[in-house]
Motif scaffolding. Sequence first.
Motif, PDB file in Angstrom:
ATOM      1  N   ALA A   1       8.201  -0.065   1.558  1.00  0.00           N
ATOM      2  CA  ALA A   1       6.941  -0.430   2.200  1.00  0.00           C
ATOM      3  C   ALA A   1       7.035  -0.230   3.707  1.00  0.00           C
ATOM      4  O   ALA A   1       8.075  -0.462   4.309  1.00  0.00           O
TER       5      ALA A   1
ATOM      6  N   HIS B   1       2.288  -2.188  -2.770  1.00  0.00           N
ATOM      7  CA  HIS B   1       1.166  -2.177  -3.706  1.00  0.00           C
ATOM      8  C   HIS B   1       0.823  -3.596  -4.174  1.00  0.00           C
ATOM      9  O   HIS B   1       1.674  -4.483  -4.205  1.00  0.00           O
TER      10      HIS B   1
ATOM     11  N   TYR C   1      -0.724  -5.931  -7.332  1.00  0.00           N
ATOM     12  CA  TYR C   1      -0.794  -5.907  -8.793  1.00  0.00           C
ATOM     13  C   TYR C   1      -1.531  -7.147  -9.293  1.00  0.00           C
ATOM     14  O   TYR C   1      -1.495  -8.210  -8.674  1.00  0.00           O
TER      15      TYR C   1
ATOM     16  N   HIS D   1       1.767  -9.108  -4.531  1.00  0.00           N
ATOM     17  CA  HIS D   1       1.834  -8.070  -3.510  1.00  0.00           C
ATOM     18  C   HIS D   1       3.299  -7.747  -3.267  1.00  0.00           C
ATOM     19  O   HIS D   1       4.049  -8.565  -2.742  1.00  0.00           O
TER      20      HIS D   1
ATOM     21  N   ASP E   1      -1.889  -2.011 -11.364  1.00  0.00           N
ATOM     22  CA  ASP E   1      -1.909  -1.701  -9.929  1.00  0.00           C
ATOM     23  C   ASP E   1      -3.352  -1.702  -9.459  1.00  0.00           C
ATOM     24  O   ASP E   1      -4.166  -0.884  -9.883  1.00  0.00           O
TER      25      ASP E   1
ATOM     26  N   THR F   1      -4.139  -1.707  -6.079  1.00  0.00           N
ATOM     27  CA  THR F   1      -4.070  -1.387  -4.652  1.00  0.00           C
ATOM     28  C   THR F   1      -5.325  -0.671  -4.217  1.00  0.00           C
ATOM     29  O   THR F   1      -5.767   0.287  -4.866  1.00  0.00           O
TER      30      THR F   1
ATOM     31  N   GLU G   1      -4.323   1.451   1.179  1.00  0.00           N
ATOM     32  CA  GLU G   1      -3.214   0.506   1.116  1.00  0.00           C
ATOM     33  C   GLU G   1      -2.012   1.169   0.487  1.00  0.00           C
ATOM     34  O   GLU G   1      -2.100   2.184  -0.195  1.00  0.00           O
ATOM     35  N   GLY G   2      -0.830   0.544   0.686  1.00  0.00           N
ATOM     36  CA  GLY G   2       0.384   1.034   0.050  1.00  0.00           C
ATOM     37  C   GLY G   2       0.909   2.315   0.612  1.00  0.00           C
ATOM     38  O   GLY G   2       1.725   2.987  -0.008  1.00  0.00           O
ATOM     39  N   GLN G   3       0.443   2.692   1.822  1.00  0.00           N
ATOM     40  CA  GLN G   3       0.924   3.920   2.433  1.00  0.00           C
ATOM     41  C   GLN G   3       2.163   3.635   3.255  1.00  0.00           C
ATOM     42  O   GLN G   3       2.361   2.577   3.743  1.00  0.00           O
TER      43      GLN G   3
END
Length: 287
Positions: A186, A227, A229, A237, A279, A281, A285-287
Motif C-alpha cells: 500500500a 483495498h 473489502y 481496509h 473487494d 474498493t 483507491e488502492g493505487q
Amino acid sequence: MKRKMVDHVAVAALCRANPRQWQDVGEYGSGQSADAVVHAIRNAFAKSGRSAYAPPGAFEARRELTEYGARVEARYVGEAIRDVATAVREYGALPVPAGNKPTLTFFRPGRLYTRDLPFRASEDRPNFECVGIGRHPTKDSLRAFGFEQPGDGQPWASAAQRMEEWTDGWVDLGPARPDRLTHTFAPTQALREEEPLAPQTERSRAAEQEEKCSREADATPFFVSGHLYANGPWRFHCGTVTTHPATGERTALGWLQVDGSGWTTYGYSEAEWGSDWTDVTGPGEGQ
C-alpha cells in the motif's frame, strides 16, 4: 581512534527538516572513504534496498580534509516534509521546525523492539516487530502495525501500537531477522530499507523464500494492500500484507469496522481468507 557509526536515517531526516542547510554526516578515516559516502548520498545509492537519501539528486554532499581523515556534510535541496504520517513512515522521524533536530519518536518499519523492563526475564518481556505505519481512517493518529509476542520463545500474534504506547519504554533492537520476508504494497506503508547487508547465505535464503512466496501469492487469492473489502456487516481496509514471523503465513493487517461502528486495528491470516470477502474498493483507491 574509534569512530561512531553514522545513523543515515537521522541525518537525512535532519537535512529534510532544514532544506538547503549543510548538516554534519560524519568523519571518515580517509578521503577515499569520504568520497564514497559523498557519491552514495548524491546518487541515493544503497547496498541493499532504498537509500535514506532517495531519490537521486535530492541531496548534495561535500567533504573536507581533517587532521584524522575527511569530514562529510550533506544538505537537502527539496522542500521540507511537514506531514506527520509521511515523515514518520518514510524517514522514521517527526517533522520539526527549521534549526531543530528530529527526534525518533515512534516505531520504525522493519525494526524489532522489546519493552524496557530490566528486572524481568526475557521470556516475560514483550517484543514487537513493526512492519508498517498507517493513519487511522477517521482519527488524526498513527498506528504501528506488526506482530507482538509476550516474551522470548512465545507465540507471535498480529498487533498494532498507538503513538501514546511508544512512551511505555520500547527499545529498538535493530533490524528484523534478515531471513524474515515482509511485503508492504500500500502507498500508505513503507519498510525501512537502508539496513546493512546480511551475510550472503542469509540473503540467498531470503531471496529463495521471497520467490516461493511470490509464486504462491500469484496462485492463491488474498487481501490486497490499500483495498477495501466487505463481508456482510464487516468492512476491512487492508493496510499492509506481510508474513508471520514464525510460520511464514501471509497476514493482512489493517482496519476492521462492524455495522458502521468505529474502526479498530485487526489482522487476518490466510486461513481466515474466504470467498465471502468482496473487494469494494472505489475508483482511484488502492493505487
